[in-house]
Design a protein around this motif. Structure first.
Motif, PDB file in Angstrom:
ATOM      1  N   ASP A 150       0.852  -1.184   0.000  1.00 47.52           N
ATOM      2  CA  ASP A 150       0.000   0.000   0.000  1.00 47.52           C
ATOM      3  C   ASP A 150       0.893   1.240   0.000  1.00 47.52           C
ATOM      4  O   ASP A 150       2.118   1.146  -0.002  1.00 47.52           O
ATOM      5  CB  ASP A 150      -0.937  -0.006   1.213  1.00 47.52           C
ATOM      6  CG  ASP A 150      -2.268   0.684   0.914  1.00 47.52           C
ATOM      7  OD1 ASP A 150      -2.246   1.726   0.224  1.00 47.52           O
ATOM      8  OD2 ASP A 150      -3.317   0.180   1.349  1.00 47.52           O
ATOM      9  N   VAL A 151       0.252   2.396   0.029  1.00 45.46           N
ATOM     10  CA  VAL A 151       0.961   3.664  -0.085  1.00 45.46           C
ATOM     11  C   VAL A 151       2.035   3.810   0.990  1.00 45.46           C
ATOM     12  O   VAL A 151       3.150   4.273   0.724  1.00 45.46           O
ATOM     13  CB  VAL A 151      -0.037   4.836   0.012  1.00 45.46           C
ATOM     14  CG1 VAL A 151       0.691   6.155  -0.046  1.00 45.46           C
ATOM     15  CG2 VAL A 151      -1.059   4.743  -1.098  1.00 45.46           C
ATOM     16  N   GLY A 152       1.699   3.413   2.221  1.00 45.60           N
ATOM     17  CA  GLY A 152       2.653   3.558   3.312  1.00 45.60           C
ATOM     18  C   GLY A 152       3.937   2.782   3.078  1.00 45.60           C
ATOM     19  O   GLY A 152       5.027   3.235   3.458  1.00 45.60           O
ATOM     20  N   ASP A 153       3.836   1.603   2.449  1.00 43.65           N
ATOM     21  CA  ASP A 153       5.031   0.815   2.161  1.00 43.65           C
ATOM     22  C   ASP A 153       5.978   1.591   1.251  1.00 43.65           C
ATOM     23  O   ASP A 153       7.197   1.599   1.452  1.00 43.65           O
ATOM     24  CB  ASP A 153       4.638  -0.504   1.476  1.00 43.65           C
ATOM     25  CG  ASP A 153       3.783  -1.391   2.362  1.00 43.65           C
ATOM     26  OD1 ASP A 153       4.205  -1.657   3.502  1.00 43.65           O
ATOM     27  OD2 ASP A 153       2.710  -1.818   1.919  1.00 43.65           O
ATOM     28  N   VAL A 154       5.406   2.224   0.243  1.00 44.55           N
ATOM     29  CA  VAL A 154       6.221   2.994  -0.706  1.00 44.55           C
ATOM     30  C   VAL A 154       6.861   4.194  -0.020  1.00 44.55           C
ATOM     31  O   VAL A 154       8.063   4.445  -0.158  1.00 44.55           O
ATOM     32  CB  VAL A 154       5.374   3.450  -1.911  1.00 44.55           C
ATOM     33  CG1 VAL A 154       6.158   4.402  -2.805  1.00 44.55           C
ATOM     34  CG2 VAL A 154       4.905   2.247  -2.712  1.00 44.55           C
ATOM     35  N   THR A 202      -0.524   1.634   5.323  1.00 43.13           N
ATOM     36  CA  THR A 202      -1.298   2.711   4.718  1.00 43.13           C
ATOM     37  C   THR A 202      -0.839   4.048   5.287  1.00 43.13           C
ATOM     38  O   THR A 202      -0.043   4.106   6.237  1.00 43.13           O
ATOM     39  CB  THR A 202      -2.791   2.529   5.007  1.00 43.13           C
ATOM     40  OG1 THR A 202      -2.996   2.666   6.431  1.00 43.13           O
ATOM     41  CG2 THR A 202      -3.272   1.157   4.548  1.00 43.13           C
ATOM     42  N   PHE A 203      -1.356   5.150   4.749  1.00 46.86           N
ATOM     43  CA  PHE A 203      -1.069   6.456   5.331  1.00 46.86           C
ATOM     44  C   PHE A 203      -1.616   6.544   6.748  1.00 46.86           C
ATOM     45  O   PHE A 203      -1.035   7.193   7.621  1.00 46.86           O
ATOM     46  CB  PHE A 203      -1.671   7.566   4.474  1.00 46.86           C
ATOM     47  CG  PHE A 203      -0.697   8.154   3.487  1.00 46.86           C
ATOM     48  CD1 PHE A 203       0.435   8.821   3.915  1.00 46.86           C
ATOM     49  CD2 PHE A 203      -0.928   8.046   2.133  1.00 46.86           C
ATOM     50  CE1 PHE A 203       1.321   9.370   3.017  1.00 46.86           C
ATOM     51  CE2 PHE A 203      -0.048   8.590   1.222  1.00 46.86           C
ATOM     52  CZ  PHE A 203       1.084   9.252   1.662  1.00 46.86           C
ATOM     53  N   GLU A 204      -2.734   5.893   6.992  1.00 48.29           N
ATOM     54  CA  GLU A 204      -3.315   5.895   8.335  1.00 48.29           C
ATOM     55  C   GLU A 204      -2.365   5.233   9.323  1.00 48.29           C
ATOM     56  O   GLU A 204      -2.198   5.700  10.464  1.00 48.29           O
ATOM     57  CB  GLU A 204      -4.661   5.179   8.331  1.00 48.29           C
ATOM     58  CG  GLU A 204      -5.370   5.161   9.680  1.00 48.29           C
ATOM     59  CD  GLU A 204      -5.676   6.560  10.202  1.00 48.29           C
ATOM     60  OE1 GLU A 204      -5.669   6.732  11.434  1.00 48.29           O
ATOM     61  OE2 GLU A 204      -5.920   7.463   9.390  1.00 48.29           O
ATOM     62  N   ASP A 205      -1.725   4.166   8.909  1.00 50.77           N
ATOM     63  CA  ASP A 205      -0.723   3.514   9.783  1.00 50.77           C
ATOM     64  C   ASP A 205       0.404   4.484  10.109  1.00 50.77           C
ATOM     65  O   ASP A 205       0.880   4.511  11.256  1.00 50.77           O
ATOM     66  CB  ASP A 205      -0.152   2.272   9.083  1.00 50.77           C
ATOM     67  CG  ASP A 205      -1.187   1.171   8.919  1.00 50.77           C
ATOM     68  OD1 ASP A 205      -2.052   1.019   9.803  1.00 50.77           O
ATOM     69  OD2 ASP A 205      -1.133   0.460   7.897  1.00 50.77           O
ATOM     70  N   LEU A 206       0.852   5.238   9.114  1.00 50.73           N
ATOM     71  CA  LEU A 206       1.928   6.193   9.363  1.00 50.73           C
ATOM     72  C   LEU A 206       1.494   7.282  10.325  1.00 50.73           C
ATOM     73  O   LEU A 206       2.265   7.708  11.189  1.00 50.73           O
ATOM     74  CB  LEU A 206       2.383   6.831   8.035  1.00 50.73           C
ATOM     75  CG  LEU A 206       2.966   5.879   6.993  1.00 50.73           C
ATOM     76  CD1 LEU A 206       3.515   6.688   5.810  1.00 50.73           C
ATOM     77  CD2 LEU A 206       4.064   5.007   7.574  1.00 50.73           C
TER      78      LEU A 206
END
Length: 210
Positions: A150-154, A202-206
């Motif tokens: 997901d986005v957070g990984d990138v 995800t961005f939420e995780d970040l």
């Protein structure tokens, strides 16, 4: 003549502000949020008074750096998706261009309390998230982007790869960044060569890591 002089002053002030933000971005990468303001002023080629004239305090300057980096990275994502005929190639281009923008300068956003509740920062985050999510969704639809990221990984990977290593003799780090970014992007391509541990970020995780 007075109008022309006023326009010139405004243009000079805008250039000074932009130079300060660029200098602060580089100083934040090297020294963190405690980067000396004297050093920032010196890099920008302005006096300390000019820095304080544009930014009330260090917090405001750090916030403006984050906003500037987010805006430029968002533009990179939008342009890559619009201009590249292949969605995965667009993602590859974005990863490298995000590195050029020194996305590691966004790390202060993750520190406790940084910019909390500021609508400018939230607006910038939303636009950035949307642009990268659109880019990755297109990559998935193309069948070339693996589905377990997901986005957070990138963003975590690019942020970490673009942060300088500790020590005074790591100035040559720049020449390694492209190699390691390419290794990372190759790992994003489907079919996946291994099963990733844990869940995608995800961005939420970040945001929850703040």
């Amino acid at each position: 003549m007075a109008v022309a002089a006023a326009v010139k002053l405004r243009a000079d002030a805008t250039r000074n502000r932009e130079r300060i933000i660029v200098a602060a971005r580089e100083a934040l990468l090297e020294h963190g949020t405690d980067a000396p303001l004297d050093e920032i002023a010196k890099r920008a080629g302005v006096g300390n008074a000019t820095v304080y004239r544009h930014f009330a305090d260090r917090q405001e300057l750090s916030l403006q750096v984050a906003l500037s980096v987010m805006d430029r990275i968002t533009q990179r994502a939008e342009e890559a998706l619009a201009q590249e005929p292949d969605a995965f190639d667009a993602l590859r281009r974005f990863v490298h261009e995000a590195a050029d923008e020194r996305v590691g300068a966004l790390c202060p956003m993750l520190s406790t309390g940084f910019g909390k509740g500021d609508p400018r920062l939230e607006e910038g985050r939303i636009r950035l998230e949307h642009a990268i999510e659109e880019l990755m969704a297109a990559g998935r639809r193309s069948g070339r982007l693996r589905t377990d990221i997901d986005v957070g990984d990138v963003m975590v990977a690019v942020s970490q790869l673009t942060r300088p290593l500790p020590g005074k003799h790591c100035g040559s780090m720049e020449r390694f960044i492209r190699r390691h970014l390419q290794l990372f992007v190759d790992g994003l391509e489907a079919p996946a060569r291994s099963e990733l541990p844990g869940d995608s970020a995800t961005f939420e995780d970040l945001r929850q890591c703040r």
